[in-house]
Design a protein around this motif. Sequence first.
Motif, PDB file in Angstrom:
ATOM      1  N   VAL A 195     -31.699 -30.921  -1.044  1.00  0.00           N
ATOM      2  CA  VAL A 195     -31.143 -30.584  -2.361  1.00  0.00           C
ATOM      3  C   VAL A 195     -32.243 -30.482  -3.418  1.00  0.00           C
ATOM      4  N   ILE A 196     -33.085 -31.502  -3.513  1.00  0.00           N
ATOM      5  CA  ILE A 196     -34.127 -31.520  -4.549  1.00  0.00           C
ATOM      6  C   ILE A 196     -35.071 -30.327  -4.419  1.00  0.00           C
ATOM      7  N   PRO A 197     -35.578 -29.977  -3.202  1.00  0.00           N
ATOM      8  CA  PRO A 197     -36.436 -28.784  -3.109  1.00  0.00           C
ATOM      9  C   PRO A 197     -35.747 -27.514  -3.599  1.00  0.00           C
ATOM     10  N   ALA A 198     -34.422 -27.387  -3.359  1.00  0.00           N
ATOM     11  CA  ALA A 198     -33.713 -26.203  -3.844  1.00  0.00           C
ATOM     12  C   ALA A 198     -33.683 -26.163  -5.364  1.00  0.00           C
ATOM     13  N   PHE A 199     -33.426 -27.319  -5.990  1.00  0.00           N
ATOM     14  CA  PHE A 199     -33.432 -27.383  -7.446  1.00  0.00           C
ATOM     15  C   PHE A 199     -34.839 -27.147  -7.999  1.00  0.00           C
ATOM     16  N   LYS A 200     -35.846 -27.579  -7.256  1.00  0.00           N
ATOM     17  CA  LYS A 200     -37.221 -27.417  -7.738  1.00  0.00           C
ATOM     18  C   LYS A 200     -37.568 -25.951  -7.932  1.00  0.00           C
ATOM     19  N   SER A 201     -37.141 -25.105  -6.982  1.00  0.00           N
ATOM     20  CA  SER A 201     -37.417 -23.679  -7.112  1.00  0.00           C
ATOM     21  C   SER A 201     -36.743 -23.084  -8.338  1.00  0.00           C
ATOM     22  N   VAL A 202     -35.536 -23.600  -8.665  1.00  0.00           N
ATOM     23  CA  VAL A 202     -34.837 -23.131  -9.864  1.00  0.00           C
ATOM     24  C   VAL A 202     -35.583 -23.553 -11.110  1.00  0.00           C
ATOM     25  N   PHE A 203     -36.032 -24.789 -11.162  1.00  0.00           N
ATOM     26  CA  PHE A 203     -36.767 -25.302 -12.327  1.00  0.00           C
ATOM     27  C   PHE A 203     -38.065 -24.523 -12.540  1.00  0.00           C
ATOM     28  N   ASP A 204     -38.774 -24.276 -11.420  1.00  0.00           N
ATOM     29  CA  ASP A 204     -40.049 -23.580 -11.536  1.00  0.00           C
ATOM     30  C   ASP A 204     -39.867 -22.151 -12.046  1.00  0.00           C
ATOM     31  N   SER A 205     -38.762 -21.500 -11.683  1.00  0.00           N
ATOM     32  CA  SER A 205     -38.548 -20.118 -12.089  1.00  0.00           C
ATOM     33  C   SER A 205     -38.333 -19.983 -13.592  1.00  0.00           C
ATOM     34  N   PHE A 206     -37.762 -21.033 -14.203  1.00  0.00           N
ATOM     35  CA  PHE A 206     -37.525 -20.987 -15.636  1.00  0.00           C
ATOM     36  C   PHE A 206     -38.686 -21.554 -16.443  1.00  0.00           C
ATOM     37  N   GLY A 207     -39.565 -22.313 -15.792  1.00  0.00           N
ATOM     38  CA  GLY A 207     -40.710 -22.891 -16.487  1.00  0.00           C
ATOM     39  C   GLY A 207     -40.277 -23.957 -17.470  1.00  0.00           C
ATOM     40  N   GLY A 208     -41.177 -24.368 -18.319  1.00  0.00           N
ATOM     41  CA  GLY A 208     -40.873 -25.401 -19.301  1.00  0.00           C
ATOM     42  C   GLY A 208     -41.150 -26.782 -18.768  1.00  0.00           C
ATOM     43  N   ASN A 209     -41.138 -27.733 -19.666  1.00  0.00           N
ATOM     44  CA  ASN A 209     -41.365 -29.123 -19.300  1.00  0.00           C
ATOM     45  C   ASN A 209     -40.071 -29.759 -18.797  1.00  0.00           C
ATOM     46  N   MET A 210     -40.163 -30.426 -17.667  1.00  0.00           N
ATOM     47  CA  MET A 210     -39.004 -31.109 -17.095  1.00  0.00           C
ATOM     48  C   MET A 210     -39.014 -32.577 -17.500  1.00  0.00           C
ATOM     49  N   PRO A 211     -37.857 -33.211 -17.587  1.00  0.00           N
ATOM     50  CA  PRO A 211     -37.807 -34.646 -17.906  1.00  0.00           C
ATOM     51  C   PRO A 211     -38.557 -35.452 -16.856  1.00  0.00           C
ATOM     52  N   TRP A 212     -39.021 -36.639 -17.250  1.00  0.00           N
ATOM     53  CA  TRP A 212     -39.792 -37.462 -16.317  1.00  0.00           C
ATOM     54  C   TRP A 212     -38.950 -37.897 -15.118  1.00  0.00           C
ATOM     55  N   GLN A 213     -37.643 -38.066 -15.336  1.00  0.00           N
ATOM     56  CA  GLN A 213     -36.788 -38.430 -14.196  1.00  0.00           C
ATOM     57  C   GLN A 213     -36.827 -37.343 -13.122  1.00  0.00           C
ATOM     58  N   ARG A 215     -39.249 -35.103 -12.665  1.00  0.00           N
ATOM     59  CA  ARG A 215     -40.582 -35.060 -12.056  1.00  0.00           C
ATOM     60  C   ARG A 215     -40.753 -36.153 -10.997  1.00  0.00           C
ATOM     61  N   VAL A 216     -40.162 -37.333 -11.247  1.00  0.00           N
ATOM     62  CA  VAL A 216     -40.245 -38.421 -10.254  1.00  0.00           C
ATOM     63  C   VAL A 216     -39.487 -38.042  -8.985  1.00  0.00           C
ATOM     64  N   LEU A 217     -38.277 -37.501  -9.138  1.00  0.00           N
ATOM     65  CA  LEU A 217     -37.498 -37.104  -7.967  1.00  0.00           C
ATOM     66  C   LEU A 217     -38.211 -36.022  -7.167  1.00  0.00           C
ATOM     67  N   ILE A 218     -38.796 -35.049  -7.882  1.00  0.00           N
ATOM     68  CA  ILE A 218     -39.504 -33.966  -7.184  1.00  0.00           C
ATOM     69  C   ILE A 218     -40.735 -34.501  -6.462  1.00  0.00           C
ATOM     70  N   ALA A 219     -41.454 -35.438  -7.098  1.00  0.00           N
ATOM     71  CA  ALA A 219     -42.635 -36.020  -6.448  1.00  0.00           C
ATOM     72  C   ALA A 219     -42.242 -36.760  -5.168  1.00  0.00           C
ATOM     73  N   ILE A 220     -41.150 -37.528  -5.240  1.00  0.00           N
ATOM     74  CA  ILE A 220     -40.681 -38.245  -4.038  1.00  0.00           C
ATOM     75  C   ILE A 220     -40.256 -37.254  -2.966  1.00  0.00           C
ATOM     76  N   SER A 221     -39.548 -36.207  -3.367  1.00  0.00           N
ATOM     77  CA  SER A 221     -39.094 -35.203  -2.403  1.00  0.00           C
ATOM     78  C   SER A 221     -40.277 -34.489  -1.755  1.00  0.00           C
ATOM     79  N   ASP A 222     -41.277 -34.108  -2.563  1.00  0.00           N
ATOM     80  CA  ASP A 222     -42.449 -33.430  -2.006  1.00  0.00           C
ATOM     81  C   ASP A 222     -43.178 -34.322  -1.003  1.00  0.00           C
ATOM     82  N   PHE A 223     -43.304 -35.586  -1.352  1.00  0.00           N
ATOM     83  CA  PHE A 223     -43.987 -36.504  -0.427  1.00  0.00           C
ATOM     84  C   PHE A 223     -43.208 -36.618   0.881  1.00  0.00           C
ATOM     85  N   THR A 224     -41.877 -36.710   0.783  1.00  0.00           N
ATOM     86  CA  THR A 224     -41.053 -36.844   1.988  1.00  0.00           C
ATOM     87  C   THR A 224     -41.149 -35.604   2.861  1.00  0.00           C
ATOM     88  N   VAL A 225     -41.077 -34.423   2.231  1.00  0.00           N
ATOM     89  CA  VAL A 225     -41.113 -33.174   2.996  1.00  0.00           C
ATOM     90  C   VAL A 225     -42.485 -32.943   3.620  1.00  0.00           C
TER      91      VAL A 225
END
Length: 409
Positions: A195-213, A215-225
């Motif tokens: 789920v998180i990797p799918a949302f990450k692609s959506v966030f990246d396409s729109f750009g902008g600063n994401m909330p720290w929460q 960014r933490v979830l994406i960092a954990i997801s990237d490490f796991t994947v």
Amino acid sequence: MAAFQYTGRHADGSAATGRVEALNKAAVASQLLDQGITPVKVELATQDKEDLKSRKRGQIRLFEKVSVDEMIMFSRQMASLTRAGVPITNGMRGLANTIRNPLLQSSLNKIADDLERGNSLSTTLSKHPKLFNNLYVSMIHVGENTGQLDQSFTQMASYLDLERKTARSIKQATRYPMFVIIAISIALGVINVFVIPAFKSVFDSFGGNMPWQTRVLIAISDFTVNWWHLIIGVLIALIFLFVRWRKTDEGHRKWDRVKLRFPLVGGIFYRAILGRFARTFSVVLKAGIPIEQGLLIVSRAMGNVYIGEKVAEMRKGIERGEGFSATAHRNGMFSPLVMQMLAVGEETGRVDEMLEDVANFYEEEVEYDLQNLSSVIEPILIVAIGIMVLVLALGVFLPLWELSTTING
């Protein structure tokens, strides 16, 4: 009935060999003598092809074991057979022919063979520790010496039945919490990996600063994947090291002590073990076993090395001349109410009866705690699920809300 192969001599001196079925070797010899054959050697016949196939299949079963239900049934059947006056060897052979469990069947046949060689039943049972623990062997030993073998089997059947009921109660009480915990773990894994990797692609396409929460979830997801193989390897290594440490004497003792301090369930484990101690010791004393020897037997049948050492310390105190209640008080194993009951039992010479009351007391407490365990764990699980939903809402949906607000604005 068992099959035996024999070699012998006819009356004219010629050799005789063959195969007969009988209850034991003595019965075979009697049959042969009636036929005019002098037996020279009698031994169990080689298993036929089907038995050999069954034995091979049994050898392949690495985790083959005998259940508590089968041991209870065996104990009750042996109690009935000995009460009816059936010889122990014949009883063992008969039960072996009716039992489907290969391990128990082969063990009973080996026990019957040892009995035919003149060994005592308790000595023979001690050669099969996977089936008969120290308590079982000691109870049978007492039954042999007192001529009350049927009562020993009956007592062990009742004891095993109580153990089975306690184990079932614990499983029923922990089944729902374990199911919920496993479901939550699977859900977190799916969200983290898919789920998180799918949302990450959506966030990246729109750009902008994401909330720290987020960014933490994406960092954990990237490490796991990216490092899932490393995570699995570390988990396997930790499990292997834990199992290896758990098999050492020191590790076994420390782990048994740690289990008694687990939140929510540690107290239940502790009271269940104390109930087993009281029940087992009561059975031992009623069988006429001396208190010092009884404590030694019970210490090995506790199922917890840490508590077993405390029981062994009680034995040392009694050997020094201390009273039973005094040694129990010094160990701090029992509550003040139970200590009063034990003191009264020691004064009146009815320690075995008071221990039975103590066992009933602890077993009732354990049953009550198990019934309420689910109601205690449910709020904790609800809070855990709420925290998980909150984290996901803040990390996943908050940036979507902000993005929607920006677009609409």
